[in-house]
Design a protein around this motif. Structure first.
Motif, PDB file in Angstrom:
ATOM      1  N   ALA A  11      37.116  41.767  28.261  1.00  7.27           N
ATOM      2  CA  ALA A  11      36.625  40.667  28.965  1.00  7.27           C
ATOM      3  C   ALA A  11      37.815  39.976  29.631  1.00  7.27           C
ATOM      4  N   LEU A  12      38.910  39.718  28.955  1.00  5.48           N
ATOM      5  CA  LEU A  12      40.098  39.147  29.387  1.00  5.48           C
ATOM      6  C   LEU A  12      40.829  39.493  30.591  1.00  5.48           C
ATOM      7  N   ILE A  13      40.949  40.907  30.339  1.00  7.02           N
ATOM      8  CA  ILE A  13      41.478  41.820  31.441  1.00  7.02           C
ATOM      9  C   ILE A  13      40.635  41.580  32.686  1.00  7.02           C
ATOM     10  N   GLU A  14      39.311  41.725  32.576  1.00  5.50           N
ATOM     11  CA  GLU A  14      38.553  41.628  33.664  1.00  5.50           C
ATOM     12  C   GLU A  14      38.823  40.236  34.425  1.00  5.50           C
ATOM     13  N   ILE A  15      38.916  39.203  33.522  1.00  2.00           N
ATOM     14  CA  ILE A  15      39.057  37.551  34.134  1.00  2.00           C
ATOM     15  C   ILE A  15      40.412  37.677  34.976  1.00  2.00           C
ATOM     16  N   GLY A  16      41.455  38.095  34.099  1.00  2.00           N
ATOM     17  CA  GLY A  16      42.796  38.247  34.693  1.00  2.00           C
ATOM     18  C   GLY A  16      42.918  39.004  35.952  1.00  2.00           C
ATOM     19  N   VAL A  17      42.390  40.128  36.110  1.00  2.00           N
ATOM     20  CA  VAL A  17      42.287  40.969  37.355  1.00  2.00           C
ATOM     21  C   VAL A  17      41.917  40.112  38.540  1.00  2.00           C
ATOM     22  N   PHE A  18      40.475  39.774  37.918  1.00  2.00           N
ATOM     23  CA  PHE A  18      39.854  38.909  39.221  1.00  2.00           C
ATOM     24  C   PHE A  18      40.607  37.670  39.695  1.00  2.00           C
ATOM     25  N   ASP A  30      43.008  36.924  53.615  1.00  2.00           N
ATOM     26  CA  ASP A  30      41.925  37.882  53.493  1.00  2.00           C
ATOM     27  C   ASP A  30      40.617  37.421  53.209  1.00  2.00           C
ATOM     28  N   LYS A  31      40.590  36.352  52.002  1.00  2.00           N
ATOM     29  CA  LYS A  31      39.243  35.883  51.671  1.00  2.00           C
ATOM     30  C   LYS A  31      39.405  34.336  51.642  1.00  2.00           C
ATOM     31  N   THR A  32      38.348  33.741  51.947  1.00  2.00           N
ATOM     32  CA  THR A  32      38.363  32.045  51.749  1.00  2.00           C
ATOM     33  C   THR A  32      37.866  31.872  50.084  1.00  2.00           C
ATOM     34  N   PRO A  33      38.187  30.471  49.866  1.00  2.00           N
ATOM     35  CA  PRO A  33      37.682  30.205  48.311  1.00  2.00           C
ATOM     36  C   PRO A  33      36.327  30.250  48.320  1.00  2.00           C
ATOM     37  N   GLU A  34      35.589  30.082  49.127  1.00  2.00           N
ATOM     38  CA  GLU A  34      34.045  30.301  49.408  1.00  2.00           C
ATOM     39  C   GLU A  34      33.648  31.678  48.909  1.00  2.00           C
ATOM     40  N   GLU A  35      34.368  32.734  49.789  1.00  2.00           N
ATOM     41  CA  GLU A  35      34.040  33.919  49.241  1.00  2.00           C
ATOM     42  C   GLU A  35      34.234  34.374  47.727  1.00  2.00           C
ATOM     43  N   PRO A  41      29.652  35.349  40.323  1.00  2.00           N
ATOM     44  CA  PRO A  41      28.543  35.893  39.623  1.00  2.00           C
ATOM     45  C   PRO A  41      28.518  37.277  39.388  1.00  2.00           C
ATOM     46  N   LYS A  42      29.188  38.085  40.288  1.00  2.00           N
ATOM     47  CA  LYS A  42      29.017  39.515  39.687  1.00  2.00           C
ATOM     48  C   LYS A  42      30.237  39.860  38.743  1.00  2.00           C
ATOM     49  N   LEU A  43      31.203  39.119  38.466  1.00  2.00           N
ATOM     50  CA  LEU A  43      31.910  39.064  37.201  1.00  2.00           C
ATOM     51  C   LEU A  43      31.331  38.622  36.069  1.00  2.00           C
ATOM     52  N   THR A  44      30.714  37.366  36.224  1.00  2.00           N
ATOM     53  CA  THR A  44      29.989  36.960  35.023  1.00  2.00           C
ATOM     54  C   THR A  44      28.765  37.952  34.663  1.00  2.00           C
ATOM     55  N   ALA A  45      28.324  38.438  35.444  1.00  2.00           N
ATOM     56  CA  ALA A  45      27.232  39.539  34.991  1.00  2.00           C
ATOM     57  C   ALA A  45      27.984  40.698  34.243  1.00  2.00           C
ATOM     58  N   LYS A  46      29.233  41.039  34.729  1.00  2.00           N
ATOM     59  CA  LYS A  46      29.725  42.199  34.132  1.00  2.00           C
ATOM     60  C   LYS A  46      30.298  41.754  32.492  1.00  2.00           C
TER      61      LYS A  46
END
Length: 62
Positions: A11-18, A30-35, A41-46
């Protein structure tokens, strides 16, 4: 290592990578903060799945 520890580390690795990918994507334009917020939510589901495994491991280990 017991399953609960492995689940926590994962879980910690997933959060760090994200976080690192998100920071890089915003810095590069490449992305906005809104994106990024929309992807959270996808990460929190994982993570919910990981925490469920953690709880199940704790129950099976007594």
């Amino acid at each position: 290592m017991n399953p609960a520890t492995i689940a926590t580390v994962n879980a910690l690795i997933e959060i760090g990578v994200f976080a690192f990918k998100s920071i890089r994507a915003v810095q590069n334009g490449d992305k906005t903060p809104e994106e990024i917020r929309a992807e959270w939510p996808k990460l929190t589901a994982k993570l919910d799945d990981v925490w469920a495994e953690w709880e199940a491991a704790g129950k099976s280990n007594g």
